[in-house]
Structure formats: C-alpha cells, structure tokens
Design an enzyme around this catalytic site. Sequence first.
Site, PDB file in Angstrom:
ATOM      1  N   LYS A 128      15.322  20.945  18.040  1.00  0.00           N
ATOM      2  CA  LYS A 128      14.912  20.491  16.811  1.00  0.00           C
ATOM      3  C   LYS A 128      15.897  20.147  15.820  1.00  0.00           C
ATOM      4  O   LYS A 128      15.451  20.009  14.503  1.00  0.00           O
ATOM      5  CB  LYS A 128      14.143  21.941  15.978  1.00  0.00           C
ATOM      6  N   GLY A 141      16.820  17.104  16.338  1.00  0.00           N
ATOM      7  CA  GLY A 141      17.171  15.643  16.372  1.00  0.00           C
ATOM      8  C   GLY A 141      17.397  15.101  17.667  1.00  0.00           C
ATOM      9  O   GLY A 141      17.760  13.908  17.823  1.00  0.00           O
ATOM     10  N   TRP A 190      15.580  11.894  19.102  1.00  0.00           N
ATOM     11  CA  TRP A 190      16.069  10.515  18.363  1.00  0.00           C
ATOM     12  C   TRP A 190      17.562  10.248  19.090  1.00  0.00           C
ATOM     13  O   TRP A 190      17.774   9.033  19.421  1.00  0.00           O
ATOM     14  CB  TRP A 190      16.315  10.940  16.875  1.00  0.00           C
ATOM     15  N   HIS A 222      21.327  21.922  25.579  1.00  0.00           N
ATOM     16  CA  HIS A 222      21.366  22.790  24.545  1.00  0.00           C
ATOM     17  C   HIS A 222      22.084  23.957  24.587  1.00  0.00           C
ATOM     18  O   HIS A 222      22.508  24.910  24.145  1.00  0.00           O
ATOM     19  CB  HIS A 222      20.149  23.456  24.186  1.00  0.00           C
ATOM     20  N   SER A 224      11.024  22.777  11.242  1.00  0.00           N
ATOM     21  CA  SER A 224      10.609  22.074  12.657  1.00  0.00           C
ATOM     22  C   SER A 224      10.287  23.151  13.925  1.00  0.00           C
ATOM     23  O   SER A 224       9.296  22.881  14.480  1.00  0.00           O
ATOM     24  CB  SER A 224      11.777  21.236  13.105  1.00  0.00           C
TER      25      SER A 224
HETATM   26  P1  A3P Z   1      10.468  17.678  12.200  1.00  0.00           P
HETATM   27  O1  A3P Z   1       9.714  18.605  12.855  1.00  0.00           O
HETATM   28  O2  A3P Z   1      11.186  17.912  10.884  1.00  0.00           O
HETATM   29  O3  A3P Z   1       9.682  16.220  11.746  1.00  0.00           O
HETATM   30  P2  A3P Z   1      13.992  17.759  18.612  1.00  0.00           P
HETATM   31  O4  A3P Z   1      14.128  16.152  19.116  1.00  0.00           O
HETATM   32  O5  A3P Z   1      15.578  18.163  18.562  1.00  0.00           O
HETATM   33  O6  A3P Z   1      13.135  18.644  19.267  1.00  0.00           O
HETATM   34  O7  A3P Z   1      13.649  17.677  16.947  1.00  0.00           O
HETATM   35  C1  A3P Z   1      12.629  17.293  16.641  1.00  0.00           C
HETATM   36  C2  A3P Z   1      12.682  17.002  15.144  1.00  0.00           C
HETATM   37  O8  A3P Z   1      13.248  15.579  15.185  1.00  0.00           O
HETATM   38  C3  A3P Z   1      11.523  16.919  14.518  1.00  0.00           C
HETATM   39  O9  A3P Z   1      11.628  17.134  13.043  1.00  0.00           O
HETATM   40  C4  A3P Z   1      11.179  15.607  14.687  1.00  0.00           C
HETATM   41  O10 A3P Z   1      10.168  14.863  13.943  1.00  0.00           O
HETATM   42  C5  A3P Z   1      12.313  14.803  14.586  1.00  0.00           C
HETATM   43  N1  A3P Z   1      12.379  13.306  15.103  1.00  0.00           N
HETATM   44  C6  A3P Z   1      11.960  13.121  16.461  1.00  0.00           C
HETATM   45  N2  A3P Z   1      11.798  11.781  16.432  1.00  0.00           N
HETATM   46  C7  A3P Z   1      12.795  11.219  15.393  1.00  0.00           C
HETATM   47  C8  A3P Z   1      13.375   9.851  15.362  1.00  0.00           C
HETATM   48  N3  A3P Z   1      13.067   8.937  15.923  1.00  0.00           N
HETATM   49  N4  A3P Z   1      13.912   9.863  13.958  1.00  0.00           N
HETATM   50  C9  A3P Z   1      14.099  10.714  13.272  1.00  0.00           C
HETATM   51  N5  A3P Z   1      13.661  12.052  13.457  1.00  0.00           N
HETATM   52  C10 A3P Z   1      12.900  12.303  14.624  1.00  0.00           C
END
Ligand code: A3P
Length: 299
Positions: A48, A50, A53, A113, A143
């Site tokens: 969670k 990012g 991304w 992780h 998140s």
């Molecule tokens: P939120 O739940 O705050 O929206 P992970 O990828 O580590 O599981 O993290 C998920 C978080 O990253 C979620 O946050 C998700 O919406 C956000 N996220 C996913 N893709 C993204 C992107 N391209 N740019 C920015 N945030 C992103």
Amino acid sequence: RGWMTENLYMYQGYWHQSMRRISVENVMAVQDTFKARPTDIYLATLPKSGTTWLKALVFAMVNRNRYKCKPLSTDHPLLVSNPHNCVPFIETKVFINMPTYADAHSPRIFATHIPYTSLPQSILDSSCRIVYLCRNPKDVLVSMFHFANKLREKSCSPLTFEETFELFSKGVMPMGPYWDHVKGYHEFSLECSENVLFLTYEDMKRDATNNVKRLAKFLGCPFTKEEEVNGVVQGIIELCSFENLREVNKQGNVFEGIPNNVFFREGNVGDWTNHLTDEMSQILDQITQEKFQGLDISF
Ligand code: A3P
C-alpha cells in the site's frame, strides 16, 4: 479477519502471512534459493505504499526502447496488463515455480515486500540496484483498511477503521511493523547510496518528472536530451498515471482471484485526513517521531 490479520506469523521480527500468494513459506524458500544477478533491479516496498505505480514506472522506463512511450506503442504491456504481471514479487509462488524467469533478459526487474534484514543473502552480496518507496504511514493505514475489506471473505465481518488503526499502531500488518521496515531500508540506503535509492510516494506525486529522471539515472538508463525534448519522460508518466492504469485495469484478475481494480482506489496524498481522528493522528505522529528520530524522512 481476512487479508490484514489472517494467518499472520512473526518471522525474523516481522509479521508475515502464511499460505497465501505472498507468504512466509515463500520468503524462507527464496532466502535459501534465490540467485540475484548484479544487473537485477529490486523494487522494495511495504504493501500500500505505491508498489503498483513504481512497478509500472520502472517497467516502462527500463523497456522504453522495446515498447515506445512516445509515441506510445499499441502493444505496450501496460496497456493490457496489470503492472503486477509485468514485474513479479520474488516471494510469490509464481516466481518460485517459474524457472524460465531466471533466463529473462537483463536487467531483470523484481519487486519485494521482504524487510531489509530478511532479504536473500545473494541480493545483499550482489551489486544490484534497489529502489525503496515509502509512504506516509497514515495514508498506508487508510489504503490498507480499504484493501483488506475489499479482499475480505464474504463470511467475515468487515474490519472497522478503529480495529485497523489499533493493529497498525501496534505494528501488525503484513510485513510490518511499518516503522521498522522503512527504517531498515532507509539505513541501508545511507550505507549503500550507490545501490539503494530511497524515495517517497509524496515526493513522487509532487514532482514526478524529476523523480522519474532521477530513477532512470540511478538505474543506469538516463534519459538523453533528445528523449527529454521528445516528451519521453512525460509519455512514461502519462502511461503510468493513476487514471490511465485504473482505466486499463477495470476488469480481470491478478494473483489468484485478486481483482485488478483493487490496486487503484484514490491515488492521492493525504486521504488520511478523511479517516483519522485528531487523537489517532497524534498517536501515529508520536510513534513516527520516536521511531524515526534522527532520520531524514519527511512526507
Ligand atoms: P490509495 O488506496 O490511497 O488510493 P500498492 O500498489 O503498494 O498496493 O499501493 C496501492 C496504493 O497506490 C493505493 O492508494 C492506490 O490507489 C495507489 N496507486 C496505484 N496506482 C497508482 C498510480 N499510478 N499513481 C499513484 N498512486 C497509485
């Protein structure tokens, strides 16, 4: 109950899930068997923070000669596939059962992780590059709360935000405690600055362009002036934007039944202000201040 709390075991100072796709059994297996290559790239995160991304950005950047981002190749994998399918976690069964990945072309890109102190020795011994992405604990908590409830078995009652907060502040989350995980990689990045780059989600959101350029330089594939003028950096940022990835991943599954869309919720900085009470916020501030004392980490 469900993803956040089910089958959690303490191993080498961290909470790990068991009998899941990313599990303590797999961590132990890769600790013994994983063979890193000096050219490998590892993207390390807590869930969670990012991860999705970062996977997309690094995959697009490293493969930009094979799959163009400006103009965008119509066969770009990120237009049809979840970033988790493009960059595997080393601690998943899929990787362990996928010997062919060992022959993948260089540089291989992996995610993990696994806490710094439990990384396979071959990664620590090699000169490969590691990127750590960290996020404000309050936004990680929010998140995770939503993610855990989306993945909850129908038979389990939902986790309340209060319960999730209690667990998180005690360090209970998969691969947590949050603060130890971040601190471990932060200290590693100070000891090994040539090989470990420490980034924050907030900084990436504030200034994606400079951080993407910085990432490319660190990974040994800096953008040429010509690429910059031709909008390649912007092309990568747009392709990997929250809106774009969410649109591509509206349907389908990644990872044994986990829907693609659960990885895309809001994608903003500071959603915690909509969830945490002042008291909760102060408690997390206090823990963070104590745990990160003397460290240059800000969100
Ligand atoms: P939120 O739940 O705050 O929206 P992970 O990828 O580590 O599981 O993290 C998920 C978080 O990253 C979620 O946050 C998700 O919406 C956000 N996220 C996913 N893709 C993204 C992107 N391209 N740019 C920015 N945030 C992103």
